[in-house]
Each structure stands twice: as structure tokens, then as C-alpha cells.
Design an enzyme around this catalytic site. Structure first.
Site, short mmCIF file in Angstrom:
data_model
loop_
_atom_site.label_atom_id
_atom_site.label_comp_id
_atom_site.label_asym_id
_atom_site.label_seq_id
_atom_site.Cartn_x
_atom_site.Cartn_y
_atom_site.Cartn_z
N HIS A 126 -13.89 38.56 24.68
CA HIS A 126 -12.72 39.41 24.47
C HIS A 126 -13.14 40.86 24.23
O HIS A 126 -12.55 41.79 24.79
CB HIS A 126 -11.92 38.87 23.28
CG HIS A 126 -10.80 39.74 22.83
ND1 HIS A 126 -9.50 39.57 23.24
CD2 HIS A 126 -10.77 40.82 21.98
CE1 HIS A 126 -8.73 40.48 22.69
NE2 HIS A 126 -9.47 41.26 21.91
N GLU A 127 -14.17 41.06 23.42
CA GLU A 127 -14.62 42.42 23.11
C GLU A 127 -15.25 43.08 24.34
O GLU A 127 -15.04 44.27 24.59
CB GLU A 127 -15.61 42.39 21.95
CG GLU A 127 -15.02 41.86 20.64
CD GLU A 127 -13.82 42.65 20.17
OE1 GLU A 127 -13.76 43.88 20.45
OE2 GLU A 127 -12.92 42.06 19.55
N HIS A 130 -12.57 44.48 26.55
CA HIS A 130 -12.04 45.78 26.15
C HIS A 130 -12.84 46.92 26.79
O HIS A 130 -12.29 47.92 27.25
CB HIS A 130 -12.10 45.94 24.63
CG HIS A 130 -10.94 45.32 23.90
ND1 HIS A 130 -9.63 45.62 24.19
CD2 HIS A 130 -10.90 44.44 22.87
CE1 HIS A 130 -8.83 44.94 23.37
NE2 HIS A 130 -9.57 44.22 22.57
N GLU A 188 -4.69 44.11 23.94
CA GLU A 188 -5.18 42.86 23.36
C GLU A 188 -4.88 41.68 24.28
O GLU A 188 -5.72 40.82 24.50
CB GLU A 188 -4.55 42.65 21.99
CG GLU A 188 -5.04 43.60 20.92
CD GLU A 188 -6.53 43.49 20.67
OE1 GLU A 188 -7.07 42.36 20.66
OE2 GLU A 188 -7.17 44.54 20.52
#
Length: 267
Positions: A126-127, A130, A188
Site C-alpha cells: 500500500h505504501e 502511494h 488511500e
């Protein structure tokens, strides 16, 4: 409604001059160069390492193993385009981050919530998403455009007195809840989808992302209404992940058949 038209005109002008597309095909406003953001990311990463003690040994090797498996599943140009580094920080907060330039951090507190390599891969994936989606650039650009629009509005409409300041404060709240926070929630949700695909492509079980959010929910703690939060609610995130799960499981099976079978022993 003249103030609205001023803001709209300013936003349109900036959008026409700095328009980009995210990996999911969404239009983005990007006013800052990647080189500038990468430099800011490097500086922030150095500051993190000065402010918090780092953890080495088996804990760092475990986190590094998961991160390496995820990065290796990226296209070659994305692997080369960032200085992928990860550190483990001694902190009870269940948190992780990624900065422009590929600098990543995982707190020891997160390892109490992400209980195996697959759940940890859901967070790190997920990071990484980003960074790949240039969300930091978009957030900085959106805030800059919003502040510029409010500044232009204040000067053009003569809102310098007490009444004007009150009105500007109300407009600032409107911008916060109507522009900046929704952008953050969109980021997100986009990172959830991209991170799910990445962990599956790397050979991590995407179903672990659902187990991770069950752990998060069990940890407790109240949340503000979704419209007031920079993050979607737990229910919204789980629903979004479930909607993409069939596709992610197909990618996971393909990765396993191709020999991507990460084995990162938890310390």
C-alpha cells in the site's frame, strides 16, 4: 457565488498546465517536479532516522525481505526510478510510511498488528503504491492550488475585516472537507487497489489484506465520520478490497505458478 467561479477558474488554469494521469487512469494535478519531491523525501527520511531509533537484526531482515519481494515484482523502470530503502523504527504506533524517492519506514508497533509476511506485505505494498501513484505530488499541488485560490479570493473581494476573516475561515473549512480530505480518501482507496495488485504479483496472499483490517478493527479506537476523515472507514476499505479480490487472487495464482514464493520468516 462569485468566489466559487474564481476558485474554479484558478483550478482549471492550473489543471490545464500541470495535468498527469495516475496508474488507474485518474486525472491528477502535479505542480512539483519529481526531483524536488525526491529530495524532500530523502531529507524527511534522514530526519526520521535522527528522531527515532532504528531496529536491526532479524526484525529488519524480516521487513527487508518482504519489501525486496514487493519491489522485485515491479516493472524494471519503477525499480530503477526510486532509491528503494526501508528502515524499522522503534515505536509503539502501528504505522508505516513511504516517501517520494522510495524511502520507507515500518514501526515495530505495526508488527503486532500485521502478524505474518502476507499481512505485512499488504501494508508495505500500500505504501509503495502511494509513491508509484505520485500521491505526495498531488497532495502538495492540490493544497497549493487551494491556498492560491483562497488568497486570490480574499484579495479580489476585499475580505480583510473581521467579517471577511470569518467568511474566509468558513471557506477554508469548505475547502478542507470538500477538496483536500476527499482527495486524501481517494488516494488511500487507490493505494489499496494498487497495493493489493502488487502484493499478489509478488506472490503474497491478497486475502491477508482483509485479515489485516480485521486486526486493525480489533485494536479498537473511535473514528470520525468518513466525510471528515483523511482515510476511508474500515468498512469502506474492506468493501473496496473485497470488490477487487477475485482479480487479485488470479494474479496471485499466476505469480505462484511463475515461481514467486516469498519466504520471509517472522522473528
Amino acid at each position: 457565488m462569485r468566489w466559487f467561479h474564481l476558485l474554479a477558474a484558478g483550478a482549471l488554469s492550473l489543471t490545464l498546465t500541470a495535468c498527469a494521469t495516475s496508474p488507474t487512469g485518474r486525472q491528477q494535478l502535479t505542480l512539483v517536479s519529481d526531483a524536488q519531491l525526491n529530495q524532500m523525501g530523502a531529507q524527511a527520511f534522514q530526519q526520521y532516522q535522527q528522531d527515532l531509533p532504528t531496529v536491526g537484526g532479524t526484525t529488519h531482515r524480516y521487513v527487508q525481505c518482504v519489501a525486496d519481494a514487493l519491489v522485485s515484482a515491479l516493472p524494471a523502470e519503477q525499480q530503477r526510478g526510486q532509491d528503494w530503502q526501508i528502515r524499522v523504527f522503534e515505536s509503539d504506533q502501528a504505522n508505516a510510511f513511504a516517501l517520494p524517492g522510495g524511502y520507507m519506514g515500518v514501526n515495530t508497533g505495526l508488527l503486532q498488528v500485521a502478524r505474518d509476511q502476507d499481512q505485512l506485505a499488504a501494508v508495505i505494498g500500500h505504501e509503495i503504491a502511494h509513491v508509484l501513484a505520485r500521491h505526495a505530488n498531488e497532495r502538495v499541488s492540490t493544497q497549493t492550488a487551494t491556498q492560491l485560490g483562497l488568497s486570490v479570493l480574499s484579495s479580489a473581494s476585499g475580505m480583510q475585516g473581521p467579517g471577511g476573516q470569518q467568511m474566509m475561515g468558513a471557506l477554508g473549512l469548505g475547502a478542507q472537507y470538500g477538496i483536500l480530505l476527499p482527495f486524501s480518501r481517494r488516494h488511500e482507496s487507490e493505494a489499496d487497489v494498487l497495493g493489493l495488485e502488487l502484493m499478489a504479483d509478488a506472490g503474497f496472499d491478497p486475502r491477508a489484506s482483509l485479515a489485516l483490517w480485521e486486526n486493525m478493527s480489533a485494536q479498537g479506537g473511535g473514528q470520525p465520520p468518513a466525510w471528515m476523515s483523511s482515510h476511508p472507514s474500515h468498512g469502506q476499505r474492506v468493501g473496496g478490497l473485497q470488490a477487487q479480490m477475485d482479480s487479485a487472487l488470479a494474479r496471485y495464482q499466476q505469480a505462484r505458478q511463475a515461481g514467486r514464493t516469498p519466504n520471509c520468516p517472522r522473528p
